[in-house]
Write a protein that holds these residues in place. Structure first.
Motif, mmCIF file in Angstrom:
data_model
loop_
_atom_site.group_PDB
_atom_site.id
_atom_site.type_symbol
_atom_site.label_atom_id
_atom_site.label_comp_id
_atom_site.label_asym_id
_atom_site.label_seq_id
_atom_site.Cartn_x
_atom_site.Cartn_y
_atom_site.Cartn_z
ATOM 1 N N ASP A 1 0.894 -1.231 -0.105
ATOM 2 C CA ASP A 1 -0.054 0.126 0.002
ATOM 3 C C ASP A 1 0.913 1.346 -0.043
ATOM 4 N N THR A 2 0.030 2.285 -0.388
ATOM 5 C CA THR A 2 0.894 3.633 -0.430
ATOM 6 C C THR A 2 0.638 4.611 0.615
ATOM 7 N N SER A 3 -0.274 4.069 1.656
ATOM 8 C CA SER A 3 -0.839 4.785 2.722
ATOM 9 C C SER A 3 0.100 5.416 3.537
ATOM 10 N N GLN A 4 1.507 5.403 3.288
ATOM 11 C CA GLN A 4 2.358 6.283 4.142
ATOM 12 C C GLN A 4 2.256 7.583 3.654
ATOM 13 N N PHE A 5 1.582 8.049 2.763
ATOM 14 C CA PHE A 5 1.450 9.307 2.285
ATOM 15 C C PHE A 5 0.108 9.819 2.493
ATOM 16 N N LYS A 6 0.182 10.764 3.686
ATOM 17 C CA LYS A 6 -0.846 11.459 4.451
ATOM 18 C C LYS A 6 -0.531 12.941 4.304
ATOM 19 N N GLY A 7 -1.199 13.354 3.004
ATOM 20 C CA GLY A 7 -0.722 14.795 2.778
ATOM 21 C C GLY A 7 -1.749 15.692 2.350
ATOM 22 N N VAL A 8 -1.071 16.892 2.091
ATOM 23 C CA VAL A 8 -1.732 18.000 1.567
ATOM 24 C C VAL A 8 -0.972 18.801 0.325
ATOM 25 N N ASN A 9 -1.697 19.431 -0.307
ATOM 26 C CA ASN A 9 -0.785 20.424 -1.385
ATOM 27 C C ASN A 9 -0.848 21.859 -0.673
ATOM 28 N N TRP A 10 0.361 22.471 -0.799
ATOM 29 C CA TRP A 10 0.453 23.936 -0.366
ATOM 30 C C TRP A 10 0.709 24.519 -1.804
ATOM 31 N N ALA A 11 -0.393 25.505 -1.903
ATOM 32 C CA ALA A 11 -0.269 26.011 -3.284
ATOM 33 C C ALA A 11 -0.336 27.470 -3.160
ATOM 34 N N ASN B 1 -2.998 20.041 13.318
ATOM 35 C CA ASN B 1 -4.356 20.088 12.848
ATOM 36 C C ASN B 1 -4.705 19.136 12.127
ATOM 37 N N LEU B 2 -4.173 18.222 11.387
ATOM 38 C CA LEU B 2 -4.392 17.348 10.467
ATOM 39 C C LEU B 2 -3.674 15.934 10.779
ATOM 40 N N GLY B 3 -2.557 16.050 11.288
ATOM 41 C CA GLY B 3 -1.920 14.770 11.286
ATOM 42 C C GLY B 3 -1.306 14.333 10.049
ATOM 43 N N ALA B 4 -0.982 15.434 9.121
ATOM 44 C CA ALA B 4 -0.328 15.320 7.887
ATOM 45 C C ALA B 4 1.173 14.983 8.070
ATOM 46 N N ASN B 5 1.801 14.112 7.125
ATOM 47 C CA ASN B 5 3.014 13.866 7.050
ATOM 48 C C ASN B 5 3.813 13.901 5.697
ATOM 49 N N THR B 6 2.965 14.695 4.845
ATOM 50 C CA THR B 6 3.395 14.676 3.374
ATOM 51 C C THR B 6 2.897 16.053 2.883
ATOM 52 N N VAL B 7 3.954 16.725 1.987
ATOM 53 C CA VAL B 7 3.357 18.114 1.392
ATOM 54 C C VAL B 7 3.755 18.014 0.033
ATOM 55 N N ARG B 8 2.743 18.361 -0.920
ATOM 56 C CA ARG B 8 2.983 18.552 -2.294
ATOM 57 C C ARG B 8 3.210 20.049 -2.586
ATOM 58 N N LEU B 9 4.383 20.217 -3.153
ATOM 59 C CA LEU B 9 4.804 21.644 -3.699
ATOM 60 C C LEU B 9 5.091 21.730 -5.230
ATOM 61 N N LEU C 1 -2.555 28.125 11.351
ATOM 62 C CA LEU C 1 -3.501 27.541 10.584
ATOM 63 C C LEU C 1 -4.621 27.141 11.538
ATOM 64 N N THR C 2 -5.953 27.578 11.088
ATOM 65 C CA THR C 2 -7.118 27.278 11.797
ATOM 66 C C THR C 2 -7.857 26.429 10.657
ATOM 67 N N THR C 3 -8.871 25.684 11.011
ATOM 68 C CA THR C 3 -9.723 24.579 10.462
ATOM 69 C C THR C 3 -11.180 25.287 10.282
ATOM 70 N N PRO C 4 -11.361 25.385 8.963
ATOM 71 C CA PRO C 4 -12.631 26.024 8.380
ATOM 72 C C PRO C 4 -13.850 25.140 8.649
ATOM 73 N N ASN C 5 -13.657 23.791 8.301
ATOM 74 C CA ASN C 5 -14.717 22.664 8.385
ATOM 75 C C ASN C 5 -14.322 21.433 9.314
ATOM 76 N N ALA C 6 -14.554 21.238 10.377
ATOM 77 C CA ALA C 6 -13.991 20.217 10.885
ATOM 78 C C ALA C 6 -14.512 18.860 10.481
ATOM 79 N N SER C 7 -15.850 18.852 9.836
ATOM 80 C CA SER C 7 -16.069 17.442 9.286
ATOM 81 C C SER C 7 -15.217 17.238 8.026
ATOM 82 N N GLY C 8 -14.729 18.206 7.344
ATOM 83 C CA GLY C 8 -13.914 17.891 6.201
ATOM 84 C C GLY C 8 -12.672 17.162 6.555
ATOM 85 N N VAL C 9 -12.235 17.900 7.785
ATOM 86 C CA VAL C 9 -10.801 17.343 8.357
ATOM 87 C C VAL C 9 -11.192 15.811 8.822
ATOM 88 N N ASP C 10 -12.303 15.503 9.254
ATOM 89 C CA ASP C 10 -12.449 14.292 9.814
ATOM 90 C C ASP C 10 -12.705 13.336 8.489
#
Length: 462
Positions: A31-41, A80-88, A314-323
């Motif tokens: 699996d590729t689940s090691q990538f828990k990430g977000v784009n920073w744009a 806030n998220l538990g992220a470990n990956t960033v896409r730049l 950073l703050t979270t605008p929608n907690a359910s989205g983060v969930d």
């Protein structure tokens, strides 16, 4: 990314027969689940004819300032998220230039925090045709990037974002040539984009020249209007049999408009889409990189930026989205256990360990078998075997409707609410999971019936 409909209008949504998606299912072997990430744009989007500058940074910032700002942003992604990956994003205007000398502060800050980094090439806007703008400049850019970060195990390289100007075969040639040009870069640090708008990985997956690389896929809710089950099918069709290599490195939904992504009964297309994507990613053990973790002015942004200078948070605008994103990353638990009848002490059981659709469930002595292990998912499903759902037969809503198993399809007749009183109620019918006639013997049939408060309608885990 781009989530402007004008960009995506050429994409036809796929609608097919629903197939199973199961929260908590065993991940693919590799699996590729090691990538828990977000784009920073970049606030303008990452398509640019000048340097790409992610939100919160400024072109006048030096290395130390960029690194300090990036560290604050990355700390927010972690906390806030538990992220470990960033896409730049990268482009030739951003590499081997004065801005590159500063921009590397963001990459270095991520490495220092043990983040995985995905550096992806974006074309410019002057001729936005889904092709490399200038091959010589593109090659020089990658020469500079790989020379600096080729030895860093945390940095990954995506030769091009959304290569929609190439045929699938031509794009595979471009990717294969990139790999051949950089033989010292391990294949497990290369992301090969899917064809088109990164919208299908089956072609690149089948190309043996690309073996050993990760595959990147994009998927968005504005591509069509579908049911939950149709969204599951749409995503699965784009993945094919390639989940073990695939990272969903762009997916996203509005986060500033008040949608509740924790509502399994929602009829909103974006809610159904995001729930389907996050359930499917988790079920397949895939990695996922949300678009965007941060992009100022974007309604899809998972985080919003406050503060000034290098004092950013950073703050979270929608907690359910983060969930939901955390659910995709398997950072929220699923619940798997037996369901024991309070009145009988016996367990909800699929007789004979059958896998046949329509098999009516019963109660039986608890024995720990797979046919007695039920998983409650965040979608409101109760699943067994990893691919069958507890189902109100024929979408029945009347007393005596059989409770059985069926392929999971996202239907309301497969969603349940577990009450504090031990009842399990069908979302579609409002009726309770009931042991017929209050029987307590092995093989007693389980059905739906008007909730009456008896122990034959009460269940407990464990």
């Amino acid at each position: 990314m781009p989530h402007a409909p004008s960009i995506r209008s050429l994409l036809a949504a796929l609608i097919a027969i629903p197939i199973t998606v199961l929260t908590g299912a065993a991940p693919a072997a590799a699996d590729t689940s090691q990538f828990k990430g977000v784009n920073w744009a970049d606030p303008r989007d990452n398509y640019a004819d000048d340097p790409v500058i992610p939100s919160g940074l400024a072109g006048s910032d030096g290395y130390a300032t960029v690194r300090a700002k990036a560290d604050a942003v990355l700390a927010g992604f972690q906390a806030n998220l538990g992220a470990n990956t960033v896409r730049l994003p990268v482009n030739p205007y951003s590499v081997g230039t004065a801005w590159w000398n500063a921009y590397t502060g963001a990459i270095d800050a991520a490495i220092a925090r043990n983040f995985k980094v995905v550096l992806s090439y974006w074309e410019g806007t002057a001729v936005k045709d889904g092709r490399i703008d200038n091959t010589a400049a593109w090659t020089s850019m990658w020469n500079t990037i790989t020379a600096k970060y080729g030895a860093s195990a945390l940095v990954h390289f995506e030769p091009m974002n959304e290569p929609f100007g190439y045929s699938a075969a031509a794009w595979a040639d471009v990717a294969a040539n990139w790999i051949a040009a950089y033989p010292s870069v391990p294949r497990n640090r290369i992301f090969v984009s899917g064809s088109g708008y990164n919208d299908n990985v089956t072609t690149v997956c089948a190309d043996s020249r690309l073996n050993g690389t990760y595959l990147s896929l994009h998927h968005y809710g504005f591509w069509g209007t579908h049911t939950y089950a149709e969204w599951v099918t749409d995503l699965r069709d784009r993945i094919g049999s390639c989940a073990a290599r695939t990272v969903l490195d762009e997916f996203g939904s509005p986060m500033t408009t008040g949608l509740n992504y924790n509502d399994p009964g929602s009829t909103d297309n974006f809610v159904r889409y995001l729930r389907a994507d996050t359930d499917t990613v988790r079920a397949l053990g895939m990695g996922a990189i949300y678009w965007p973790g941060l992009r100022s002015g974007d309604t899809y942004t998972l985080q919003t930026l406050t503060g000034s200078g290098t004092s950013l948070r950073l703050t979270t605008p929608n907690a359910s989205g983060v969930d939901r994103v955390r659910h995709a990353w398997a950072l929220t638990p699923s619940t798997t256990s037996v369901l024991r009848g309070v009145g009988s002490g016996r367990c909800l059981d699929v007789p004979g360990a059958s896998r046949t659709n329509g098999t009516q469930v019963t109660i039986y002595d608890c024995n720990g078998g797979a046919n007695q292990q039920w998983t409650r998912t965040s979608s409101g499903q109760i699943t067994v075997y990893g691919d069958k759902c507890l189902d109100a037969y024929g979408q029945g809503t009347t007393n005596g409707t059989k409770a059985g198993i069926w392929d999971c399809n996202g239907g309301a007749n497969q969603r349940w609410t577990v009450g504090g009183d031990g009842t399990i109620r069908g979302v579609q019918s409002g009726l309770c999971l009931d042991v017929d006639q209050g029987a307590t013997t092995n093989g007693a049939l389980v059905q739906l019936y008007t909730c009456a408060g008896g122990t034959h309608q009460q269940w407990r885990t464990g």
